[in-house]
Scaffold this motif. Structure first.
Motif, PDB file in Angstrom:
ATOM      1  N   TYR A  86       0.797  -1.228   0.000  1.00 27.56           N
ATOM      2  CA  TYR A  86       0.000   0.000   0.000  1.00 27.56           C
ATOM      3  C   TYR A  86       0.831   1.280   0.000  1.00 27.56           C
ATOM      4  O   TYR A  86       0.293   2.381  -0.167  1.00 27.56           O
ATOM      5  CB  TYR A  86      -0.967   0.025   1.192  1.00 27.56           C
ATOM      6  CG  TYR A  86      -0.326   0.112   2.567  1.00 27.56           C
ATOM      7  CD1 TYR A  86      -0.048   1.341   3.160  1.00 27.56           C
ATOM      8  CD2 TYR A  86      -0.035  -1.039   3.290  1.00 27.56           C
ATOM      9  CE1 TYR A  86       0.495   1.426   4.440  1.00 27.56           C
ATOM     10  CE2 TYR A  86       0.518  -0.973   4.562  1.00 27.56           C
ATOM     11  CZ  TYR A  86       0.783   0.261   5.142  1.00 27.56           C
ATOM     12  OH  TYR A  86       1.330   0.326   6.400  1.00 27.56           O
TER      13      TYR A  86
ATOM     14  N   ASP B 290      -4.342   9.419   4.054  1.00 20.54           N
ATOM     15  CA  ASP B 290      -5.172   9.697   2.882  1.00 20.54           C
ATOM     16  C   ASP B 290      -4.327   9.731   1.618  1.00 20.54           C
ATOM     17  O   ASP B 290      -3.111   9.969   1.646  1.00 20.54           O
ATOM     18  CB  ASP B 290      -5.915  11.025   3.064  1.00 20.54           C
ATOM     19  CG  ASP B 290      -4.951  12.190   3.210  1.00 20.54           C
ATOM     20  OD1 ASP B 290      -4.600  12.813   2.191  1.00 20.54           O
ATOM     21  OD2 ASP B 290      -4.534  12.468   4.366  1.00 20.54           O
ATOM     22  N   ASP B 291      -4.984   9.481   0.494  1.00 20.49           N
ATOM     23  CA  ASP B 291      -4.288   9.392  -0.794  1.00 20.49           C
ATOM     24  C   ASP B 291      -3.564  10.677  -1.149  1.00 20.49           C
ATOM     25  O   ASP B 291      -2.476  10.664  -1.741  1.00 20.49           O
ATOM     26  CB  ASP B 291      -5.286   9.047  -1.898  1.00 20.49           C
ATOM     27  CG  ASP B 291      -5.780   7.622  -1.801  1.00 20.49           C
ATOM     28  OD1 ASP B 291      -5.200   6.860  -0.999  1.00 20.49           O
ATOM     29  OD2 ASP B 291      -6.735   7.264  -2.524  1.00 20.49           O
TER      30      ASP B 291
ATOM     31  N   CYS C 158      -0.201  10.775   0.347  1.00 19.37           N
ATOM     32  CA  CYS C 158       0.710   9.850  -0.343  1.00 19.37           C
ATOM     33  C   CYS C 158       1.195  10.443  -1.657  1.00 19.37           C
ATOM     34  O   CYS C 158       2.373  10.323  -2.019  1.00 19.37           O
ATOM     35  CB  CYS C 158       0.004   8.515  -0.599  1.00 19.37           C
ATOM     36  SG  CYS C 158      -0.294   7.551   0.895  1.00 19.37           S
TER      37      CYS C 158
ATOM     38  N   HIS D  80      -0.492   6.061  -8.899  1.00 19.56           N
ATOM     39  CA  HIS D  80      -1.353   6.546  -7.829  1.00 19.56           C
ATOM     40  C   HIS D  80      -1.497   5.452  -6.769  1.00 19.56           C
ATOM     41  O   HIS D  80      -1.604   4.255  -7.113  1.00 19.56           O
ATOM     42  CB  HIS D  80      -2.732   6.932  -8.378  1.00 19.56           C
ATOM     43  CG  HIS D  80      -3.538   7.755  -7.428  1.00 19.56           C
ATOM     44  ND1 HIS D  80      -4.281   7.199  -6.402  1.00 19.56           N
ATOM     45  CD2 HIS D  80      -3.725   9.116  -7.350  1.00 19.56           C
ATOM     46  CE1 HIS D  80      -4.891   8.165  -5.727  1.00 19.56           C
ATOM     47  NE2 HIS D  80      -4.575   9.344  -6.287  1.00 19.56           N
ATOM     48  N   PRO D  81      -1.502   5.799  -5.493  1.00 24.33           N
ATOM     49  CA  PRO D  81      -1.582   4.774  -4.444  1.00 24.33           C
ATOM     50  C   PRO D  81      -2.864   3.949  -4.504  1.00 24.33           C
ATOM     51  O   PRO D  81      -2.860   2.779  -4.114  1.00 24.33           O
ATOM     52  CB  PRO D  81      -1.498   5.591  -3.150  1.00 24.33           C
ATOM     53  CG  PRO D  81      -1.851   6.992  -3.530  1.00 24.33           C
ATOM     54  CD  PRO D  81      -1.382   7.153  -4.923  1.00 24.33           C
ATOM     55  N   LYS D  82      -3.973   4.514  -4.997  1.00 26.47           N
ATOM     56  CA  LYS D  82      -5.224   3.755  -5.044  1.00 26.47           C
ATOM     57  C   LYS D  82      -5.109   2.563  -5.982  1.00 26.47           C
ATOM     58  O   LYS D  82      -5.613   1.465  -5.701  1.00 26.47           O
ATOM     59  CB  LYS D  82      -6.376   4.663  -5.493  1.00 26.47           C
ATOM     60  CG  LYS D  82      -7.736   3.965  -5.435  1.00 26.47           C
ATOM     61  CD  LYS D  82      -8.857   4.909  -5.841  1.00 26.47           C
ATOM     62  CE  LYS D  82     -10.220   4.242  -5.676  1.00 26.47           C
ATOM     63  NZ  LYS D  82     -10.342   2.988  -6.422  1.00 26.47           N
TER      64      LYS D  82
END
Length: 917
Positions: free
Chosen positions: A671, A690-691, A694, A710-712
């Motif tokens: 993650y 939160d994204d 990050c 993107h982290p998502k």
């Protein structure tokens, strides 16, 4: 680049040739005896400075600084000049590390066996390590007397033989007219026995031996001389109670030697479907000396193989010392299965082969070692390859142990395959299509087909250049090549080879000495050899064979282990591999390395050395082949050890193989795009970040997992991967808690058994302190910022400011060696393997292990290394170290709310140092 603490400057920047301004007197003073010869004029200028520096440190009686400096030089550049290697050995010796000095000199001897000063130094160290090195010392001492080396080496050799109390100590030599020799202390020993062919006579030495007597050896009248005509005798032995003097037996007429042995011609062995009169006859020559079990297996396979071509087996019993082996050969001879030549004295492999070649007379020959195993119509196939071209002179098959023809990796010995596997491998190769005669720089003598026409033109093996064995095949092939003959490999034949049965401990001396002679006679051969290894024409054949046998080997394996793609150093790699090799089953490793932006190299290999497999794939080009091989292997489970660095397409493909898979997490790459939770000046909290934070972190620090923007996207893929996993394992409760925050629907199993079992594999060794005025801390990992380099650098600078008695020993390499060296409080060893760690720490006298990583590590690799070395560990109470550190065992907990200065005071507590000293 090398930096010397003592002189405060860097070395090895841009080497350029220069004449060395160091006199022979300087170097001989260091080695304490005359003369120690060096060829120094070709050394690069930086080596010149380094050598001068080492000599200066010797003058200051700082031997420990010398070996540290020169060891790093060698670790950073394995091709360092041999002069520096020997000076390092001398420095180790002065620090009373005799075994370590011996290892250094012995390695140098393997590469430079023609340098008499190296052999002399090796003898001196052997003498200091007696009786521990009794067998090796005895072998080298007799070899020295046989070579008639410089008088200093001879004196040391005699001292060794006298100290071992082994009689007789003596030597003899034939100059074409007379035999001269000597026997120490002949006045108190029985008379020598001189065996002239089959007749025995007594001989009492009577000539003066002033040189020996002046050196304190013998009675002063230990010499003898015999005038002998070579036309009258074939072999002369000079021995005492059956033990030969060095140089005995003496061969005066070897061409007629076999006439004194037991020989009986036998009918060529032929297939019953073919008459001998219409088939060529091939003589299979097998010298035998030791190894009853291996010899029986060899003959069982040989006599049961099915070939159309007629053959005759000529066995040379080279005066075997094993009665049961001799009886076995005589039994075969009595059954008319072999022609047996029994030599009255041992003459070595080359001499024995030449006896067989003379007995062959007219036929093609195959030289076959008695520790080999053949299969099927191997002989027919070798013969067919030999006659694919008129100018093919010699043919060598593939083998598990055949130098440049070794399978699966050239120049690496693999385990001898079991008979059933040998049969399958050889059958697969026999069925291959296409060219099976590949030209090679030289044949390999374990199984070596030679055409009679080539043999007649080139001559016998050279028993003058090559002593007893090892290198005779290379010399013959290079002589044949000079006359226009080709040496080829039969890629459709596989002959198993055990190796090292007859020569035993003397092999390394024979190999080193004979190869030095080969390189001296044929200076161009090494380049030809290296070119063959670089072009690797056998790779397609090896890969096809490995894929065919992969299911047989992999059926015994428990799992396919997907290794982390990004490992900062060799020690980490060794430890990760050790995690899955604790049980009796083998595992297979899948490793990856990025070659270009869109291409990867993937390797599949076994953890079991008895399973010779090492397959390489290019991704994505070989994707279909990879999936086919993995399905065919039939693995029972897959263990994925890390996510970052592996393309999503490969991880998806592994999950779609239909094999249960397990995930073992070593970092936070599921993650975190940084994998370590590190922000600019802090560590991410346990709660979800939160994204947007990050994304800001990535824009500020960059991204390690470049596959995701993107982290998502990363977390969505991890959810998918975790959902179908059998288990997801971490080694610390802290790591489990952090992952649960992001993946609440996944179960994370905490298991530290692997870590503790891996640490238990090491052998703890007591530490020894070279300089009691300096306290040394071992730093196992400082190659990256995540491993704590900047904390280590800050500590080193603090030590310098406080003029602390502590010195940091960084094993391996660091993020910035120059910056650490500049503090004067850190030493970086250069590349280190896990197996070397305990020995190095003992030499450096480290009292404590130190690890200052700034992120919540999961694996505790530093703790494992400390356990391996038998040292307590000081580390911040972060990640798994909160759970592993044990103050009862001397470990030191470094609280996160304290400063670096406070940490140093904790580590300097007298109670702590006395507990681990």
């Amino acid at each position: 680049m090398i930096f010397c603490i003592a002189h405060g400057r860097y070395l090895f920047k841009n080497p350029s040739p220069r004449i060395l301004c160091v006199t022979m007197k300087d170097i001989n003073h260091v080695f304490d005896y005359q003369p120690f010869h060096y060829e120094l004029s070709g050394l690069a200028s930086d080596y010149v400075r380094l050598l001068k520096m080492a000599l200066s440190l010797f003058e200051q009686n700082r031997a420990s600084a010398v070996w540290r400096l020169l060891e790093r030089a060698e670790r950073c550049n394995p091709n360092v000049a041999i002069e520096l290697v020997l000076l390092r050995a001398k420095a180790l010796e002065r620090c009373h590390y005799f075994s370590e000095a011996f290892d250094v000199v012995e390695s140098a001897y393997q590469l430079h066996a023609n340098r008499p000063e190296i052999q002399q130094y090796l003898l001196r160290l052997h003498a200091k390590l007696l009786p521990k090195h009794a067998e090796q010392a005895f072998t080298l001492a007799r070899l020295t007397l046989h070579q008639k080396n410089d008088w200093q080496s001879i004196i040391i050799a005699l001292q060794i033989l006298k100290q071992l109390q082994l009689n007789p100590v003596g030597a003899c030599h034939y100059d074409g007219t007379a035999i001269t020799g000597w026997l120490l202390d002949s006045n108190i020993l029985p008379a020598l026995t001189v065996t002239l062919d089959d007749a025995d006579f007594k001989l009492t030495p009577y000539l003066t031996t002033p040189f020996l007597h002046q050196q304190g050896f013998g009675s002063g009248r230990d010499g003898f001389s015999l005038t002998v005509s070579a036309d009258c005798f074939k072999v002369i032995r000079i021995h005492l109670n059956g033990l030969d003097l060095v140089g005995s037996p003496l061969y005066l007429n070897t061409e007629r030697l076999q006439n004194t042995s037991q020989t009986t011609a036998i009918t060529p062995h032929v297939n019953t479907r073919v008459t001998a009169s219409k088939s060529p006859v091939i003589d299979i020559i097998i010298p035998v000396y030791k190894g009853l079990k291996e010899t029986k297996a060899c003959f069982n396979a040989l006599l049961s193989a099915k070939n159309i071509i007629a053959y005759r087996i000529i066995v040379i019993d080279d005066a075997s010392p094993e009665p049961l082996l001799v009886d076995f050969l005589r039994e075969l001879h009595a059954k008319n299965r072999i022609e047996l030549i029994q030599l009255p004295v041992n003459i070595g492999f080359v001499g024995a082969v030449n006896q067989g070649l003379r007995a062959s007379c007219h036929n093609d020959v195959i030289l076959l070692n008695a520790d080999t195993c053949v299969h099927g119509d191997w002989l027919d196939r070798l013969h067919a390859v030999a006659y694919r071209s008129e100018r093919i002179g010699s043919v060598t098959p593939l083998s598990n142990n055949a130098e440049l023809l070794s399978f699966p990796i050239p120049m690496q010995v693999a385990a001898m395959p079991e008979p059933a596997m040998l049969a399958k491998m050889d059958t697969i190769l026999a069925q291959q299509h296409g060219i099976n005669a590949i030209e090679i720089p030289s044949g390999v003598g374990f199984c070596w087909y030679i055409k009679r026409s080539c043999l007649n033109e080139v001559g016998l093996l050279d028993d003058v250049l090559i002593e007893r064995g090892y290198g005779e095949d290379t010399d013959f092939c290079l002589r044949a090549a000079a006359k226009g003959w080709k040496n080829v490999c039969a890629s459709n034949v596989f002959v198993a080879h055990a190796g090292n049965v007859s020569f035993g401990i003397s092999k390394k001396h024979l190999v080193a000495k004979n190869l030095a002679r080969i390189h001296e006679r044929y200076p161009e051969h090494e380049a030809q050899y290296n070119d063959f290894l670089t072009t690797a024409p056998l790779t397609p054949i090896y890969n096809a064979l490995q894929r065919a046998i992969l299911p047989d080997y992999a059926a015994k394996a428990t799992a396919l282990v997907v290794l982390p793609a990004i490992l900062p150093d060799a020690i980490s790699h060794d430890i990760i591999r050790a995690l899955d090799t604790r049980n009796r089953h083998s595992v297979y490793y899948l490793a990856i390395a990025q070659t270009t932006q869109a291409n990867y190299r993937i390797t599949l290999s076994s953890s079991n050395s008895n399973e010779p497999l090492s397959l390489t794939y290019t991704w994505p080009t070989d994707g279909s082949v990879l999936w086919h091989d993995l399905r065919a292997a039939g693995f029972k489970a897959i263990k994925i050890h890390a996510l970052v660095g592996w393309p999503e397409s490969i991880l998806n493909g592994l999950c779609l193989l239909g094999i249960p898979y397990h995930i073992i997490l070593h970092d936070y790459s599921a993650y975190c795009l940084q994998s370590t939770l590190l922000k600019a000046k802090a560590v991410c909290t346990i709660s979800v970040v939160d994204d947007a934070s990050c994304v800001a972190c990535v824009s500020e620090q960059g991204c390690k997992n470049t596959a995701y923007s993107h982290p998502k996207a990363l977390r969505d893929f991890s959810v998918q991967l975790f959902q179908k996993a059998e288990t997801i394992t971490v080694a610390s409760a802290d790591a489990a808690q952090r992952h649960r925050a992001y993946f609440p629907n996944s179960h994370f199993k905490i298991d530290r058994r692997a870590i503790k079992q891996a640490a238990a594999l090491g052998i703890k060794q007591p530490t020894a302190v070279i300089n009691t005025d300096i306290v040394r801390f071992a730093v196992f990992f400082a190659a990256t910022a995540e491993q704590g380099f900047f904390n280590v650098l800050a500590l080193a600078r603090l030590l310098a400011r406080q003029r602390s008695p502590i010195e940091l020993i960084v094993l391996g390499t660091s993020w910035d060696d120059q910056a650490l060296f500049a503090t004067g409080k850190a030493w970086i060893t250069g590349p280190v393997a896990k197996a070397d760690v305990a020995d190095l720490l003992r030499l450096y006298g480290c009292r404590l292990a130190l690890h200052l990583a700034p992120w919540p590590e999961i694996d505790g690799l530093a703790w494992q290394m400390a356990q391996l070395a038998g040292l307590p560990l000081a580390a911040p109470e972060l990640g798994i170290y909160k759970e592993l550190l044990d103050e009862n065992l001397g470990d030191i907990r470094l609280s996160l709310n304290k400063t670096l200065e406070e940490w140093l005071q904790i580590m300097l507590r007298p109670a702590q140092l006395s507990a681990v000293a």
